[in-house]
Scaffold this active site. Structure first.
Site, PDB file in Angstrom:
ATOM      1  N   TRP A 240      34.179   2.048  42.783  1.00  0.00           N
ATOM      2  CA  TRP A 240      34.559   2.045  44.191  1.00  0.00           C
ATOM      3  C   TRP A 240      35.191   3.401  44.479  1.00  0.00           C
ATOM      4  O   TRP A 240      36.147   3.800  43.822  1.00  0.00           O
ATOM      5  CB  TRP A 240      35.542   0.904  44.436  1.00  0.00           C
TER       6      TRP A 240
ATOM      7  N   LYS B  54      38.354 -11.342  50.128  1.00  0.00           N
ATOM      8  CA  LYS B  54      37.081 -12.018  49.897  1.00  0.00           C
ATOM      9  C   LYS B  54      37.267 -13.500  49.605  1.00  0.00           C
ATOM     10  O   LYS B  54      36.673 -14.350  50.255  1.00  0.00           O
ATOM     11  CB  LYS B  54      36.325 -11.359  48.727  1.00  0.00           C
TER      12      LYS B  54
ATOM     13  N   ASP C  14      41.997  -3.622  38.653  1.00  0.00           N
ATOM     14  CA  ASP C  14      41.730  -3.833  40.076  1.00  0.00           C
ATOM     15  C   ASP C  14      40.832  -5.060  40.190  1.00  0.00           C
ATOM     16  O   ASP C  14      39.632  -5.005  39.930  1.00  0.00           O
ATOM     17  CB  ASP C  14      41.045  -2.601  40.682  1.00  0.00           C
TER      18      ASP C  14
END
Length: 393
Positions: A128, A243, A209
């Site tokens: 990311w 999410k 993460d």
């Protein structure tokens, strides 16, 4: 005064999403931005979150403490580490509520810049992109370790281990423990143990993460890597509820730091509070109350767990459906990677030219790297996506 300020080229993924919105074609398909949508293409409002909203009602909304809502922080710790983890039982974890997972990684970078300056930061290749940006903003230099093997569409495990062994002792290493973004491939249990051995031996500072807990195997299983690591060494864990709670705009995340003892945890918590105060002062109230209410109530927690299971099951099913449609159109296109990867994303191996062709010709939007958000697939658009994929392959 600002005449020499450079123009912002835009975030590549968010800009692509803007292009999708302005595309006039009715049968366009958005597989770019990392947002979960249901079978009808809508962001779901979870029943557990609705119930929580009805319970909290509308009362006064004072500032939350710098570290966030106490029930939220307790819920984060239990979800990530479990009720009986040794680090929890000995009060060795400092946890704060953050502005989404991005805010958690950002505060982690700021904290490490103050207390562990000058270290090299290693992130996976690919990753990311904000992993680079957030740590560079904090003053670090970032580099990469091998992760993706393009030829096998799986983890380059040997390359990863060699790079971690070769890195200077005490380097900062960013790991995604489950549902790796953008590749969708994760370390298996045996590989996790081997990587942990290297990280501990080299005294690296690990930042996990974990933005997609529950989208891999289950809420419990997806936290196993973090829990095992935290039994052996200190680490930082950033998590997100965007999410798995479908609370994108509420910006709900957390940062937990596993320390050596309770005294250290108290001091670390104080420094995290200071970092928050110097950044955004305090986290948002509504999202924090919603998450705290769900995680703090047995019935709502059970309902939410079922809803996360349903989201994961749907993504698994559309992966299989896309693979079946591609195989029906061509035996020459390898789709095994679709079934081996997991979570919201799939790394297709398509080139930027192929991705551009799919977008311009068919209105099928993928990120230029070839990353596909499988959560945007449904029974209606899978045939179109499969046909487009085969024609560019």
């Amino acid at each position: 005064m600002f005449g020499r300020v450079e123009a912002f080229a835009g975030d590549p993924i968010l800009s692509l999403n803007d292009s999708f919105k302005s595309d006039p074609r009715s049968e366009k398909v958005n597989l770019s931005i990392g947002v979960y949508t249901d079978e009808k293409g809508r962001i779901p409002v979870l029943g557990s979150v609705k119930a929580a909203y009805e319970r909290i009602g509308f009362a006064e909304r004072p500032y939350l403490p710098m570290e966030g809502h106490p029930g939220y922080r307790e819920g984060v710790q239990k979800l990530i580490f479990g009720d009986t983890h040794p680090a929890r039982e000995t009060k060795r974890i400092a946890t704060i509520q953050t502005i989404g997972g991005t805010g958690a990684v950002g505060i982690a970078a700021d904290f490490l810049a103050k207390h562990c300056p000058g270290r090299t930061v290693l992130v996976s290749d690919p990753t990311w992109e904000n992993h680079h940006g957030l740590f560079q903003r904090a003053g670090f230099k970032t580099t990469t370790y091998p992760y993706w093997d393009r030829s096998t569409k799986s983890v380059d495990f040997d390359g990863m281990v060699k790079a971690l062994e070769a890195a200077d002792s005490g380097s900062i290493v960013i790991l995604q423990p489950v549902c790796h973004n953008p590749t969708g491939v994760d370390l298996d249990d045996k590989q996790q143990v081997a990587v942990t051995d290297v990280l501990v031996a080299k005294r690296h500072i690990v930042v996990f993460d974990m933005a997609y807990q529950g989208f891999g195997t289950s809420l419990e299983a997806d936290a196993a890597f973090v829990r095992r690591y935290a039994e052996r060494a200190s680490c930082l864990v950033a998590n997100s509820f965007s999410k798995n709670f479908s609370l994108y705009g509420e910006r709900c995340g957390g940062l937990s730091i596993v320390c050596q003892d309770s005294d250290e945890a108290e001091r670390v918590l104080g420094q995290l509070k200071l970092a928050v105060r110097r950044s955004y002062s305090s986290p948002p109230m509504l999202g924090g109350l919603l998450v705290a209410t769900v995680l703090g109530n047995d019935d709502l927690r059970a309902q939410w767990t079922r809803e996360v299971d349903e989201m994961r099951t749907r993504m698994d099913s559309v992966r299989k459906l896309l693979a079946e449609h591609i195989r029906a159109l061509s035996n020459e296109v390898d789709v095994g990677f679709l079934l081996n990867q997991r979570g919201m994303f799939s790394f297709t191996g398509l080139t930027e030219q192929q991705v551009t062709a799919m977008r311009e010709r068919d209105g099928v939007y993928l990120v230029g790297s070839g990353r596909m958000c499988v959560a945007g697939l449904n029974e209606e658009n899978v045939p179109k996506v499969a046909k487009s994929f085969v024609e560019v392959s």
